[in-house]
Design an enzyme around this catalytic site. Structure first.
Site, short mmCIF file in Angstrom:
data_model
loop_
_atom_site.label_atom_id
_atom_site.label_comp_id
_atom_site.label_asym_id
_atom_site.label_seq_id
_atom_site.Cartn_x
_atom_site.Cartn_y
_atom_site.Cartn_z
CG HIS A 263 -1.99 0.78 1.28
ND1 HIS A 263 -2.56 1.64 0.18
CD2 HIS A 263 -2.79 1.19 2.36
CE1 HIS A 263 -3.61 2.40 0.65
NE2 HIS A 263 -3.82 2.19 1.79
CG HIS A 302 -4.52 0.50 -8.06
ND1 HIS A 302 -5.67 0.38 -7.82
CD2 HIS A 302 -3.89 1.28 -7.15
CE1 HIS A 302 -5.99 1.34 -6.70
NE2 HIS A 302 -5.06 1.97 -6.30
CG ASP A 358 3.37 5.21 -4.10
OD1 ASP A 358 3.00 6.29 -3.83
OD2 ASP A 358 2.40 4.48 -3.40
#
Ligand code: ACO
Length: 423
Positions: A263, A302, A358
């Protein structure tokens, strides 16, 4: 065409028709037909655990909106503090509302001296700042005992302001302590981003100053990270909050969930991965090892997005603007080549694995001088506004305590055996 589904119990021939509302079917209807039979959905891949008016996400089309506003427009035109207001209150603020909100946030940035001296400075010298942040958020609950009055909207709002305002102070405090640097107090004359950077990096100068292109980039990153509907950490906030725990305890639970490398910990993992790859020549071997099941390509994939994460696109552009000020991060070339290689590789294409938020954020943070350990902390600072919006919404919906069922797969009933009789 009927907007409903019909479920038939083939053992009895009984059926029930359940209307489709807002794209889902009500599980209480299902349990009327099949009491005691549970929907098996570990990791909640197909379960809507809440109805929410905060964030809209279409993973196939790569769409993300906060309160109806496209993320691209917010990233271009708004500020993180305005977005935090939008998430918490549901509407964009008027000028007066915005000024009052900024004032409130600015005047709640100080932390109790005991939080700093007894908690932050109580950690071991090499403690991970994310571990320090999780614990110090939880510790705040003991400083604000009235926070337990979760049914009082004014008290709730006070804690929301405190949490949004104090997270940068806690985060910077954790960093300064781990570097052996003196704590820098908040400066009410600075804007939210500059104040945070001042608490992080100020040394002996009278007043910290920063290139506005860097503060703007940080603001954009904070906008992009502010909310993402029912992700792992938000779910943790809602689940813990559903037991009517105070908001500090609920936010500490959310921050703990964010810490994990699948995460919010992914941005740190991406940087370490790029450092390990080290050069262009090693990219093919690295991709081959991922395909062989030896680790993951961090920053890719994701649960919801099955196309390019819209936040990743914005961050990639912001990265170039930051590098104009700081000079190019040498890892950028490796990241670009890695992305190109993966996006042309059948393994990643067939699994719909694209860069997520990210993949590039760590490159910006590193270029701005943040140590790698701070990356997940940088995610938590803005995400607290999303967690709090969901926590508040959950309470306003009078949600019942979160309590999933299980499918028991253990031993059947058996008699206790005395220790000396066990083989
Ligand atoms: N690298 C290589 N393979 C991957 C990756 C990856 N990053 N992500 C998924 N896969 C593969 C899986 O091995 C699986 O392959 P299989 O069908 O052959 O078994 C397939 O793609 C589906 O993967 P799942 O694990 O079922 O996907 P899930 O939705 O559970 O996981 C997650 C999503 C956790 C984000 C995953 O893609 C991942 O681990 N990514 C890397 C970590 C990361 O970047 N996390 C940040 C997410 S964004 C955020 O939280 C801010």
């Amino acid at each position: 065409m009927a907007e409903s589904v019909t479920i038939t119990d083939n053992r009895t021939g009984e059926s029930i028709e359940i209307p489709i509302v807002n794209g889902g079917v009500d599980a209480t209807q299902w349990s009327k037909l099949l009491p005691g039979m549970w929907f098996y959905d570990p990791s909640f891949g197909t379960t809507a655990a809440a109805s929410s008016a905060i964030t809209y996400l279409d993973g196939d089309e790569g769409v993300l909106r906060y309160r109806g506003y496209p993320i691209e427009q917010l990233a271009e035109k708004s500020t993180y503090l305005e977005v935090a207001y939008l998430l918490v209150h549901g509407e964009l603020p008027t000028t007066e509302q915005y000024e009052a909100w900024k004032h409130e946030i600015t005047y709640h940035t100080y932390i109790h001296e005991h939080v700093r001296k007894r908690f932050i400075e109580g950690f071991h010298y090499d403690a991970h700042p994310m571990g320090m942040l999780v614990s110090s958020i939880a510790a705040l609950s003991t400083f604000y005992p009235e926070a337990k009055e979760i049914d009082d909207p004014a008290i709730r709002m006070k804690q929301i302001v405190r949490l949004i305002a104090k997270l940068p102070t806690l985060a910077a405090g954790a960093h300064r302590y781990s570097k052996g640097m003196p704590f820098v107090y908040p400066d009410n004359g600075l804007d939210f981003q500059t104040n945070f950077l001042s608490m992080m990096f100020r040394v002996a100068e009278d007043r910290y100053e920063c290139d506005p292109r860097l503060t703007r980039a940080l603001d954009i990153l904070f906008i992009l990270h502010a909310d993402h509907e029912q992700n792992c950490s938000t779910t943790a906030a809602r689940v813990v909050g559903s037991s009517q725990a105070d908001p500090y305890s609920s936010m500490a639970a959310a921050a703990a969930a964010l810490y994990g490398p699948l995460h919010g910990g992914a941005n740190e993992a991406v940087l370490r991965m790029l450092q390990d790859i080290g050069s262009y020549d090693n990219i093919d071997d690295f991709i081959a090892s991922v395909k062989a099941g030896k680790g993951r390509l961090m920053g890719f994939g994701h649960r919801v997005y099955k196309s390019y994460d819209p936040r990743a696109k914005i961050i990639k552009n912001a990265a170039y603007e930051v590098f104009e000020v700081t000079g190019k991060n040498p890892l950028l070339d490796i990241a670009l080549k890695l992305e190109e290689t993966a996006l042309n590789d059948e393994y990643f294409v067939s699994r719909k694995l694209y860069p997520n938020v990210d993949f590039y954020s760590g490159l910006i943070y590193e270029a701005m001088g943040f140590p790698v350990e701070m990356f997940t902390v940088l995610f938590a600072i803005p995400r607290v506004s999303g967690w709090l919006s969901h926590w508040q919404e959950m309470l306003e919906q009078n949600s019942r305590i979160a309590r999933p069922r299980q499918l028991y797969i253990g031993a059947p009933e058996r008699d206790y055996v005395a220790m000396n009789a066990r083989s």
